[in-house]
Design a protein around this motif. Structure first.
Motif, PDB file in Angstrom:
ATOM      1  N   TYR A 172     116.541  59.833  25.983  1.00 31.17           N
ATOM      2  CA  TYR A 172     115.064  59.530  26.366  1.00 31.17           C
ATOM      3  C   TYR A 172     114.158  58.523  26.154  1.00 31.17           C
ATOM      4  N   LYS A 173     114.429  58.616  24.611  1.00 34.43           N
ATOM      5  CA  LYS A 173     113.892  58.607  23.241  1.00 34.43           C
ATOM      6  C   LYS A 173     113.809  56.723  23.909  1.00 34.43           C
ATOM      7  N   GLY A 174     114.856  56.295  23.934  1.00 37.14           N
ATOM      8  CA  GLY A 174     115.195  54.773  23.784  1.00 37.14           C
ATOM      9  C   GLY A 174     114.831  54.301  25.086  1.00 37.14           C
ATOM     10  N   ARG A 175     114.887  55.048  25.934  1.00 35.89           N
ATOM     11  CA  ARG A 175     114.732  54.472  27.309  1.00 35.89           C
ATOM     12  C   ARG A 175     112.738  54.111  27.713  1.00 35.89           C
ATOM     13  N   TYR A 176     112.314  55.252  27.214  1.00 38.50           N
ATOM     14  CA  TYR A 176     110.661  55.230  27.926  1.00 38.50           C
ATOM     15  C   TYR A 176     110.058  54.677  26.704  1.00 38.50           C
ATOM     16  N   ILE A 177     108.825  54.730  26.675  1.00 35.43           N
ATOM     17  CA  ILE A 177     107.921  53.976  26.222  1.00 35.43           C
ATOM     18  C   ILE A 177     106.598  54.397  27.118  1.00 35.43           C
ATOM     19  N   VAL A 178     106.324  55.823  25.959  1.00 33.52           N
ATOM     20  CA  VAL A 178     104.815  56.227  26.563  1.00 33.52           C
ATOM     21  C   VAL A 178     103.471  55.246  26.406  1.00 33.52           C
ATOM     22  N   THR A 179     103.165  55.201  27.111  1.00 32.51           N
ATOM     23  CA  THR A 179     101.743  54.253  27.669  1.00 32.51           C
ATOM     24  C   THR A 179     100.028  55.237  28.053  1.00 32.51           C
ATOM     25  N   GLY A 180     100.575  56.294  28.471  1.00 34.13           N
ATOM     26  CA  GLY A 180      98.866  56.652  28.814  1.00 34.13           C
ATOM     27  C   GLY A 180      99.671  58.353  28.582  1.00 34.13           C
ATOM     28  N   VAL A 181      97.954  59.027  28.642  1.00 31.99           N
ATOM     29  CA  VAL A 181      98.168  60.609  28.971  1.00 31.99           C
ATOM     30  C   VAL A 181      97.192  61.062  30.123  1.00 31.99           C
ATOM     31  N   LEU A 182      97.403  62.036  30.554  1.00 32.56           N
ATOM     32  CA  LEU A 182      96.325  62.454  31.341  1.00 32.56           C
ATOM     33  C   LEU A 182      96.151  63.487  30.523  1.00 32.56           C
ATOM     34  N   LEU A 183      95.004  64.006  30.485  1.00 27.68           N
ATOM     35  CA  LEU A 183      94.499  65.018  29.932  1.00 27.68           C
ATOM     36  C   LEU A 183      93.510  66.097  31.155  1.00 27.68           C
ATOM     37  N   ARG A 184      93.271  67.295  30.728  1.00 33.36           N
ATOM     38  CA  ARG A 184      91.838  68.284  31.337  1.00 33.36           C
ATOM     39  C   ARG A 184      91.873  68.864  30.138  1.00 33.36           C
ATOM     40  N   LEU A 185      90.486  68.486  30.663  1.00 29.23           N
ATOM     41  CA  LEU A 185      89.227  69.649  29.071  1.00 29.23           C
ATOM     42  C   LEU A 185      88.548  69.810  30.572  1.00 29.23           C
ATOM     43  N   SER A 186      87.425  70.766  29.992  1.00 26.29           N
ATOM     44  CA  SER A 186      87.141  72.482  30.392  1.00 26.29           C
ATOM     45  C   SER A 186      85.292  72.346  30.298  1.00 26.29           C
ATOM     46  N   ARG A 187      84.397  71.674  30.945  1.00 27.93           N
ATOM     47  CA  ARG A 187      82.814  71.535  30.903  1.00 27.93           C
ATOM     48  C   ARG A 187      82.345  73.286  30.483  1.00 27.93           C
ATOM     49  N   GLU A 188      83.210  73.996  30.764  1.00 26.15           N
ATOM     50  CA  GLU A 188      83.001  75.900  30.709  1.00 26.15           C
ATOM     51  C   GLU A 188      83.516  75.677  29.536  1.00 26.15           C
ATOM     52  N   PRO A 189      82.566  76.512  28.251  1.00 26.50           N
ATOM     53  CA  PRO A 189      82.971  77.538  27.522  1.00 26.50           C
ATOM     54  C   PRO A 189      84.142  77.843  26.839  1.00 26.50           C
ATOM     55  N   ARG A 190      84.952  77.936  26.689  1.00 27.94           N
ATOM     56  CA  ARG A 190      86.513  78.050  26.051  1.00 27.94           C
ATOM     57  C   ARG A 190      87.174  77.274  25.097  1.00 27.94           C
ATOM     58  N   PRO A 191      85.808  78.764  23.598  1.00 27.49           N
ATOM     59  CA  PRO A 191      86.934  77.955  22.753  1.00 27.49           C
ATOM     60  C   PRO A 191      87.550  79.066  22.004  1.00 27.49           C
ATOM     61  N   GLN A 192      88.608  78.790  21.551  1.00 28.22           N
ATOM     62  CA  GLN A 192      90.111  79.674  20.953  1.00 28.22           C
ATOM     63  C   GLN A 192      90.177  79.861  19.684  1.00 28.22           C
ATOM     64  N   ILE A 193      89.295  80.698  19.318  1.00 24.61           N
ATOM     65  CA  ILE A 193      88.921  80.933  17.479  1.00 24.61           C
ATOM     66  C   ILE A 193      89.826  82.675  17.039  1.00 24.61           C
ATOM     67  N   ALA A 194      91.050  82.564  17.706  1.00 26.95           N
ATOM     68  CA  ALA A 194      92.040  83.656  17.142  1.00 26.95           C
ATOM     69  C   ALA A 194      92.340  83.456  16.144  1.00 26.95           C
ATOM     70  N   TYR A 195      93.110  82.567  15.605  1.00 24.66           N
ATOM     71  CA  TYR A 195      93.292  81.916  14.172  1.00 24.66           C
ATOM     72  C   TYR A 195      92.913  81.531  12.919  1.00 24.66           C
ATOM     73  N   GLY A 196      94.013  82.934  12.744  1.00 23.85           N
ATOM     74  CA  GLY A 196      92.975  83.054  10.962  1.00 23.85           C
ATOM     75  C   GLY A 196      91.562  82.589  10.200  1.00 23.85           C
ATOM     76  N   ALA A 197      91.521  81.570  10.028  1.00 19.86           N
ATOM     77  CA  ALA A 197      90.492  80.846   8.766  1.00 19.86           C
ATOM     78  C   ALA A 197      89.835  81.157  10.226  1.00 19.86           C
ATOM     79  N   LEU A 198      89.330  80.232  11.387  1.00 18.58           N
ATOM     80  CA  LEU A 198      88.770  80.299  12.406  1.00 18.58           C
ATOM     81  C   LEU A 198      87.997  81.416  12.676  1.00 18.58           C
TER      82      LEU A 198
END
Ligand code: EPU
Length: 337
Positions: A172-198
């Motif tokens: 696929y690498k030789g065929r597709y060039i990524v031109t854009g990304v669609l993301l979905r973010l949240s206004r509601e707090p969603r902290p991900q802080i389970a990781y050790g240092a955080l």
């Protein structure tokens, strides 16, 4: 707008700061620009890069290097709880993270300070502190070199894995060039802080804003990862190996506490950093290359003048030592070109 350069010096296009060049270098600003390119007539092979932050050029590149300058950030439905946004592949990742955190949106804060572009983040499925790009990606738009048309992949079609996606598959690498990304973010707090240092940082009080998490991540990263402005590297050089439970028991023999994370299916991920440290490589210098003392998962261009050969031989030395001591094969995360 297309800019084309022949025999182009790539030293500023790779964070390892290898002094290499390519036959042809092209920057483009839109899908229309890509439609106008005659791919067959370009020096081959043709590859796409972001900011070159996960690449090791092993010599001068005989083909064409494409660099996206598609750089829009568009919010939809700003008032809603979940805010979709479309981002051009050429947008600097951390500028995107900073902007969305500033705008009070949750989702990207744990991925602060990762070098590279939004397009590369979607190809590589970047990850840090318990979050991966795939967690917020809804879809990816591409230019299909074969049909010369724009096409889209839904998140499920991207086959995301650990630093992996369909866009890394050679087919696929030789065929597709990524031109854009669609993301979905949240206004509601969603902290991900389970990781050790955080977890430690927010042990007393939960974060009130994504910016607060971003600031903590930036502090943690600056403490142990080299500053790309000061010393060349490509971030984590190796992937963290995944082993079976019985292999893990064998590896643990003679050690009191082997750091590890249990995955689905009973497989166990062991930090490569720990293995490399046990093999005595922390801070090891070989010519211009070195294993970074504060985080042995990172190989650095220590002198600023390291050759790719010095980096590769240090890589091989680390792989061999870990194999000999633990019977585990390390695989580079950094792509060799
Ligand atoms: N460790 C040691 N010795 C050291 C440093 C670390 O033994 O000197 C062990 C510790 O047990 C530590 C563990 O390694 O708990 C893991 O280290 P860390 O949490 O720093 O994460 P990592 O596995 O080294 C991965 C990603 C990073 C990402 C961090 C944080 C990969 C290949 N790397 O590193 O991503 O920032 O987690 O989530 O998965 C990158 O991809 O370029 C990158 C930097």
């Amino acid at each position: 707008m297309i800019s084309r350069y022949d025999n182009y010096d790539l030293s500023r296009q790779n964070t390892f700061r290898m002094k290499v060049s390519c036959r042809c270098y092209i920057e483009y600003g839109s899908i229309e620009d890509l439609k106008g390119l005659d791919f067959d007539s370009l020096p081959q092979p043709v590859i796409s890069i972001g900011e070159g932050s996960n690449l090791l050029f092993t010599g001068d590149f005989p083909g064409t290097v494409l660099r996206s300058r598609i750089d829009y950030i568009k919010y939809f439905d700003v008032g809603a709880d979940t805010v979709p946004l479309a981002v051009g592949a050429g947008v600097n990742w951390d500028e995107l993270v900073e902007k969305t955190c500033n705008d009070g949106l949750w989702g990207l804060e744990n991925l602060s300070l990762i070098p590279g572009t939004a397009g590369a983040a979607a190809v590589q499925n970047i990850g840090a502190y318990g979050v991966e790009a795939k967690d917020v990606i809804v879809g990816v738009t591409c230019f299909d070199i074969t049909t010369r048309e724009k096409t889209a992949f839904k998140q499920e079609q991207c086959r995301y894995g650990y630093r992996d996606s369909i866009f890394k598959d050679p087919q696929y690498k030789g065929r597709y060039i990524v031109t854009g990304v669609l993301l979905r973010l949240s206004r509601e707090p969603r902290p991900q802080i389970a990781y050790g240092a955080l977890k430690q940082v927010f042990a007393e009080e939960a974060p009130q804003s994504p910016m607060q998490v971003r600031e903590a991540i930036i502090r943690i990263r600056r403490e142990k990862l080299p500053d790309p402005q000061e010393i060349g590297s490509a971030g984590s050089f190796f992937k963290n190996p995944v082993v079976s439970a019985s292999q893990f028991l064998k590896i643990s023999e003679g050690y009191e506490n082997v750091p590890h994370y249990v995955l689905e299916g009973g497989f166990i991920k062991i930090p490569a950093a720990w293995m490399i440290e046990q093999c005595g490589f922390k801070g090891a210098v070989r010519g211009g290359a070195a294993v970074y003392a504060k985080q042995p998962l990172v190989i650095v261009n220590n002198s600023g003048e390291a050759t790719s050969q010095e980096i590769i031989s240090l890589e091989q030395e680390v792989i061999d030592a870990v194999q000999k001591r633990f019977g585990v094969q390390l695989h580079p995360e950094v792509e060799h070109l």
